[in-house]
Scaffold this active site. Structure first.
Site, PDB file in Angstrom:
ATOM      1  CG  HIS A  81      -1.972  -0.985   1.236  1.00 11.21           C
ATOM      2  ND1 HIS A  81      -3.002  -0.984   2.131  1.00 11.21           N
ATOM      3  CD2 HIS A  81      -2.204  -2.030   0.402  1.00 11.21           C
ATOM      4  CE1 HIS A  81      -3.821  -2.000   1.871  1.00 11.21           C
ATOM      5  NE2 HIS A  81      -3.346  -2.648   0.832  1.00 11.21           N
ATOM      6  CE1 TYR A 209      -4.493   3.375   9.518  1.00 14.46           C
ATOM      7  CE2 TYR A 209      -4.981   3.194  11.854  1.00 14.46           C
ATOM      8  CZ  TYR A 209      -4.241   2.821  10.758  1.00 14.46           C
ATOM      9  OH  TYR A 209      -3.241   1.881  10.896  1.00 14.46           O
ATOM     10  N   PRO A 305      -2.510  -0.112  19.439  1.00 11.10           N
ATOM     11  CG  PRO A 305      -4.418  -1.412  19.073  1.00 11.10           C
ATOM     12  CD  PRO A 305      -3.666  -0.704  20.149  1.00 11.10           C
ATOM     13  CE  LYS A 309       4.643   3.104  13.092  1.00  6.88           C
ATOM     14  NZ  LYS A 309       4.936   2.802  11.704  1.00  6.88           N
ATOM     15  CE1 TYR A 397      -0.479   3.445   9.977  1.00  5.79           C
ATOM     16  CE2 TYR A 397       0.033   3.200   7.646  1.00  5.79           C
ATOM     17  CZ  TYR A 397      -0.675   2.812   8.773  1.00  5.79           C
ATOM     18  OH  TYR A 397      -1.573   1.773   8.695  1.00  5.79           O
TER      19      TYR A 397
HETATM   20  P1  FAD Z   1       4.224 -12.175  21.200  1.00  2.00           P
HETATM   21  O1  FAD Z   1       3.692 -12.201  19.829  1.00  2.00           O
HETATM   22  O2  FAD Z   1       3.292 -11.917  22.328  1.00  2.00           O
HETATM   23  O3  FAD Z   1       4.962 -13.559  21.436  1.00  2.00           O
HETATM   24  C1  FAD Z   1       5.385 -13.997  22.712  1.00  2.00           C
HETATM   25  C2  FAD Z   1       5.434 -15.509  22.744  1.00  2.00           C
HETATM   26  O4  FAD Z   1       5.919 -15.915  24.008  1.00  2.00           O
HETATM   27  C3  FAD Z   1       4.045 -16.115  22.579  1.00  2.00           C
HETATM   28  O5  FAD Z   1       4.078 -17.116  21.568  1.00  2.00           O
HETATM   29  C4  FAD Z   1       3.751 -16.690  23.939  1.00  2.00           C
HETATM   30  O6  FAD Z   1       2.939 -17.861  23.888  1.00  2.00           O
HETATM   31  C5  FAD Z   1       5.150 -17.004  24.472  1.00  2.00           C
HETATM   32  N1  FAD Z   1       5.213 -17.064  25.935  1.00  2.00           N
HETATM   33  C6  FAD Z   1       4.596 -16.258  26.840  1.00  2.00           C
HETATM   34  N2  FAD Z   1       4.864 -16.659  28.089  1.00  2.00           N
HETATM   35  C7  FAD Z   1       5.677 -17.740  27.983  1.00  2.00           C
HETATM   36  C8  FAD Z   1       6.288 -18.582  28.922  1.00  2.00           C
HETATM   37  N3  FAD Z   1       6.095 -18.410  30.237  1.00  2.00           N
HETATM   38  N4  FAD Z   1       7.051 -19.611  28.492  1.00  2.00           N
HETATM   39  C9  FAD Z   1       7.257 -19.789  27.152  1.00  2.00           C
HETATM   40  N5  FAD Z   1       6.698 -19.015  26.205  1.00  2.00           N
HETATM   41  C10 FAD Z   1       5.912 -17.994  26.615  1.00  2.00           C
HETATM   42  N6  FAD Z   1       1.628  -4.741  15.484  1.00  2.00           N
HETATM   43  C11 FAD Z   1       1.985  -4.231  14.286  1.00  2.00           C
HETATM   44  O7  FAD Z   1       3.174  -3.982  14.071  1.00  2.00           O
HETATM   45  N7  FAD Z   1       1.090  -3.963  13.288  1.00  2.00           N
HETATM   46  C12 FAD Z   1      -0.229  -4.181  13.470  1.00  2.00           C
HETATM   47  O8  FAD Z   1      -1.007  -3.989  12.520  1.00  2.00           O
HETATM   48  C13 FAD Z   1      -0.656  -4.689  14.752  1.00  2.00           C
HETATM   49  N8  FAD Z   1      -1.962  -4.922  14.997  1.00  2.00           N
HETATM   50  C14 FAD Z   1      -2.319  -5.536  16.160  1.00  2.00           C
HETATM   51  C15 FAD Z   1      -3.657  -5.816  16.332  1.00  2.00           C
HETATM   52  C16 FAD Z   1      -4.067  -6.464  17.491  1.00  2.00           C
HETATM   53  C17 FAD Z   1      -5.516  -6.769  17.672  1.00  2.00           C
HETATM   54  C18 FAD Z   1      -3.089  -6.847  18.480  1.00  2.00           C
HETATM   55  C19 FAD Z   1      -3.507  -7.574  19.744  1.00  2.00           C
HETATM   56  C20 FAD Z   1      -1.761  -6.546  18.314  1.00  2.00           C
HETATM   57  C21 FAD Z   1      -1.363  -5.900  17.157  1.00  2.00           C
HETATM   58  N9  FAD Z   1      -0.028  -5.592  16.921  1.00  2.00           N
HETATM   59  C22 FAD Z   1       0.332  -4.999  15.752  1.00  2.00           C
HETATM   60  C23 FAD Z   1       0.988  -5.919  17.928  1.00  2.00           C
HETATM   61  C24 FAD Z   1       1.759  -7.217  17.608  1.00  2.00           C
HETATM   62  O9  FAD Z   1       0.855  -8.285  17.407  1.00  2.00           O
HETATM   63  C25 FAD Z   1       2.715  -7.538  18.781  1.00  2.00           C
HETATM   64  O10 FAD Z   1       3.467  -6.384  19.085  1.00  2.00           O
HETATM   65  C26 FAD Z   1       3.691  -8.702  18.432  1.00  2.00           C
HETATM   66  O11 FAD Z   1       3.011  -9.931  18.455  1.00  2.00           O
HETATM   67  C27 FAD Z   1       4.862  -8.760  19.410  1.00  2.00           C
HETATM   68  O12 FAD Z   1       5.655  -9.884  19.159  1.00  2.00           O
HETATM   69  P2  FAD Z   1       6.473 -10.600  20.307  1.00  2.00           P
HETATM   70  O13 FAD Z   1       7.150 -11.764  19.664  1.00  2.00           O
HETATM   71  O14 FAD Z   1       7.265  -9.591  21.039  1.00  2.00           O
HETATM   72  O15 FAD Z   1       5.381 -11.101  21.361  1.00  2.00           O
HETATM   73  C1  DHB Z   2      -4.236  -3.636  11.490  1.00  2.00           C
HETATM   74  C2  DHB Z   2      -4.073  -3.462  12.844  1.00  2.00           C
HETATM   75  C3  DHB Z   2      -3.731  -2.215  13.316  1.00  2.00           C
HETATM   76  O1  DHB Z   2      -3.549  -2.028  14.623  1.00  2.00           O
HETATM   77  C4  DHB Z   2      -3.557  -1.147  12.443  1.00  2.00           C
HETATM   78  O2  DHB Z   2      -3.243   0.072  12.943  1.00  2.00           O
HETATM   79  C5  DHB Z   2      -3.712  -1.338  11.090  1.00  2.00           C
HETATM   80  C6  DHB Z   2      -4.062  -2.594  10.614  1.00  2.00           C
HETATM   81  C7  DHB Z   2      -4.620  -4.976  10.986  1.00  2.00           C
HETATM   82  O3  DHB Z   2      -4.870  -5.865  11.805  1.00  2.00           O
HETATM   83  O4  DHB Z   2      -4.692  -5.157   9.761  1.00  2.00           O
END
Ligand code: FAD
Ligand code: DHB
Length: 403
Positions: A81, A209, A305, A309, A397
Site C-alpha cells: 500500500h 482510519y 495498536p 507498530k 506511519y
Molecule cells: P508475542 O507475539 O506476544 O509472542 C510472545 C510468545 O511468548 C508467545 O508465543 C507466547 O505464547 C510465548 N510465551 C509467553 N509466556 C511464555 C512462557 N512463560 N514460556 C514460554 N513461552 C511464553 N503490530 C503491528 O506492528 N502492526 C499491526 O497492525 C498490529 N496490529 C495488532 C492488532 C491487534 C488486535 C493486536 C492484539 C496486536 C497488534 N499488533 C500490531 C501488535 C503485535 O501483534 C505484537 O506487538 C507482536 O506480536 C509482538 O511480538 P512478540 O514476539 O514480542 O510477542
Molecule cells: C491492522 C491493525 C492495526 O492495529 C492497524 O493500525 C492497522 C491494521 C490490521 O490488523 O490489519
C-alpha cells in the site's frame, strides 16, 4: 533413562523464551550469523499460527525479512500500500506515503509471518520446544544463565551464554528481573478495540482510519477476500452484547461518507470468522537488559495498536540484538550488547510518541467536550491539508529506517 527429578541438560549459545515473531526471527537471524539457539514456547505451533494479530509491516521490516531469506511468500502474497486514508466529517483524505517519503507499507498477517519463520527454523534444523510448561530462568546475572521448563512432564534445563526474553507482555522473563532494577512507564487508555475478521471483499484498496463522533473505526484487510475491521469500544466490552448485525451497523455509521445528503460508502458484509476485544496501553521498561538477559518485543514494551507498530518494533529490537550478539561472537567486544537497551529505546520512544499521538487524535473519550472535538478535527485537517504535517505522519506511519 533420566532420573525423574534430574533435569535433562541441553547446551546452546542463546536460549530464547517465546516463539512469537521476536523469538523466531531472532533465532533465524542468529542462525544466519552461525550462532546456535533454542526457542522455548509455552503454546503449540498451531496456536501461534492461528492467532489473528498484526497486519501491517513497515518497509524496513519487509526489507529485513526479504534480505534474511524469509520474504519469498511475503513478496508474492503481501499487499503493498502506497497510501492510507484518514476519514472524518464524512470525507476521506488520502495520505500518499510513497510520494511524501518514498516509503510504503505491506499488509501481511502476523500469522502468515509466523508460518514463514517457523518453516525457516525447521528447514535450517533449528530447535523450538513448543508446549514447554512452567518455564523459568535463573543465573542471568552470571556468565552461565539457565532456562528450565518441563516437556511432556520431564524436567529440562538449557545452559546458555545469553537469554533473550521474547515472551510477550505476560511472559516470565521481565518479572524475573529483581524488583527495583527496572523503571516502568505506563499509560492505560479508557477504551478498547473490538476487532472482527470477515469473509468479505475489502470495501477500499487501502486502509481507512475513521474518527467519528461515536468513536474510532479502522478498515484493514488480510487478502482481496478477507476484511479486518476494528471499532473503538469500552475497555471491558462484553462481546455477547455485540451480535453481528450490531457490529456491521456501528461500523457503517462510523465509516459513512456523504455527498450532500447522499450516503455513498458501503462496507461489504460477509460471515464473521473471528471476534475479539483488545485492551489499549502504552508501556515501556527501562533498561531492556539485565546481566545476560535481554528483553525484546512486547516483553519490553507495548504500544496502542493505532499506529500498527508493535510487531515492527519487535523486529527492530531483534535486529539490534542479533547484530550485537554476532559482534560479540566475532570480536569478544561487549560494547554493542552493553548499548542494546539504549539503542532500542531511542526508537521505542519515538514510536510510543507516534502511537500515542495517533490514538489521541482519532479516539473519543467520555470526558471530551465540544472543545476537544473541535481540536481533534483541527488536528486532522492540519495532517491532511498541510504537506509538512502529512509528511510527518507518513514518515512515522511507513516507519523509520532500521539502524
Ligand atoms: P508475542 O507475539 O506476544 O509472542 C510472545 C510468545 O511468548 C508467545 O508465543 C507466547 O505464547 C510465548 N510465551 C509467553 N509466556 C511464555 C512462557 N512463560 N514460556 C514460554 N513461552 C511464553 N503490530 C503491528 O506492528 N502492526 C499491526 O497492525 C498490529 N496490529 C495488532 C492488532 C491487534 C488486535 C493486536 C492484539 C496486536 C497488534 N499488533 C500490531 C501488535 C503485535 O501483534 C505484537 O506487538 C507482536 O506480536 C509482538 O511480538 P512478540 O514476539 O514480542 O510477542
Ligand atoms: C491492522 C491493525 C492495526 O492495529 C492497524 O493500525 C492497522 C491494521 C490490521 O490488523 O490489519
Amino acid at each position: 533413562m533420566p532420573r525423574f527429578d534430574m533435569p535433562v541438560r541441553i547446551k546452546t549459545r542463546v536460549g530464547i523464551v517465546g516463539a512469537g515473531p521476536a523469538g523466531l526471527l531472532l533465532s533465524h537471524l542468529l542462525h544466519l550469523e552461525g550462532i546456535e539457539s533454542i526457542v522455548v514456547e509455552s503454546r503449540s505451533r498451531r496456536y501461534a499460527e492461528e492467532r489473528v494479530r498484526a497486519g501491517v509491516l513497515e518497509q524496513s521490516t519487509v526489507d529485513l525479512l526479504c534480505a534474511s531469506g524469509v520474504g519469498e511468500r511475503l513478496r508474492r502474497e503481501g499487499l503493498i500500500h502506497h497510501g492510507v486514508e484518514l476519514r472524518f466529517e464524512g470525507r476521506g483524505h488520502r495520505i500518499d506515503m510513497r510520494e511524501l517519503t518514498g516509503r510504503s507499507i505491506t499488509v501481511y498477517g502476523q500469522n502468515e509471518l509466523m508460518k514463514d519463520l517457523a518453516d525457516a527454523r525447521i528447514s535450517a534444523g533449528g530447535r523450538t520446544e513448543y508446549e514447554a510448561e512452567d518455564a523459568g530462568i535463573r543465573d542471568f546475572d552470571t556468565d552461565s544463565p539457565v532456562i528450565r521448563y518441563r516437556k511432556d512432564g520431564e524436567p529440562r534445563e538449557i545452559a546458555c551464554e545469553f537469554i533473550a526474553g521474547c515472551d510477550g507482555f505476560h511472559g516470565i522473563c521481565r518479572p524475573s528481573i529483581p524488583a527495583g532494577a527496572l523503571r516502568v512507564f505506563e499509560k492505560i487508555y479508557p477504551f478498547g478495540w473490538l476487532g472482527i475478521l470477515a469473509e468479505a471483499e475489502p470495501a477500499s484498496d487501502e486502509l481507512i482510519y475513521a474518527s467519528h463522533q461515536r468513536g474510532f473505526a479502522l478498515m484493514s484487510m488480510r487478502s482481496r477476500s478477507i476484511t479486518r475491521l476494528y471499532l473503538q469500544c469500552a475497555a471491558e466490552e462484553n462481546l455477547a452484547e455485540w451480535p453481528d448485525g450490531r457490529i456491521w451497523e456501528e461500523l457503517e455509521t462510523r465509516f459513512a461518507t456523504r455527498e450532500g445528503f447522499r450516503l455513498d460508502f458501503r462496507l461489504n458484509r460477509g460471515p464473521i470468522l473471528q471476534k475479539g476485544v483488545t485492551a489499549m496501553r502504552s508501556f515501556v521498561v527501562e533498561p531492556m537488559q539485565y546481566g545476560r538477559l535481554f528483553l525484546a518485543g512486547d516483553a519490553a514494551h507495548i504500544v496502542p495498536p493505532t499506529g500498527a507498530k508493535g510487531l515492527n518494533l519487535a523486529v527492530a529490537d531483534v535486529a539490534a540484538l542479533a547484530r550485537a550478539l554476532a559482534h560479540f561472537a566475532k570480536t569478544a567486544d561487549r560494547s554493542l550488547l552493553d548499548r542494546y537497551s539504549e539503542t532500542c529505546l531511542r526508537r521505542v520512544w519515538r514510536v510510543q510518541r507516534f502511537s500515542w499521538w495517533m490514538t489521541s487524535m482519532l479516539h473519543r473519550l467520555s470526558e471530551h467536550d465540544d472543545f476537544d472535538r473541535r481540536r481533534q478535527l483541527a488536528e486532522l485537517r492540519q495532517v491532511t491539508e498541510s504537506r509538512a504535517a502529512a509528511t510527518h505522519f507518513a514518515e512515522n506511519y511507513a516507519g523509520l529506517p532500521l539502524l
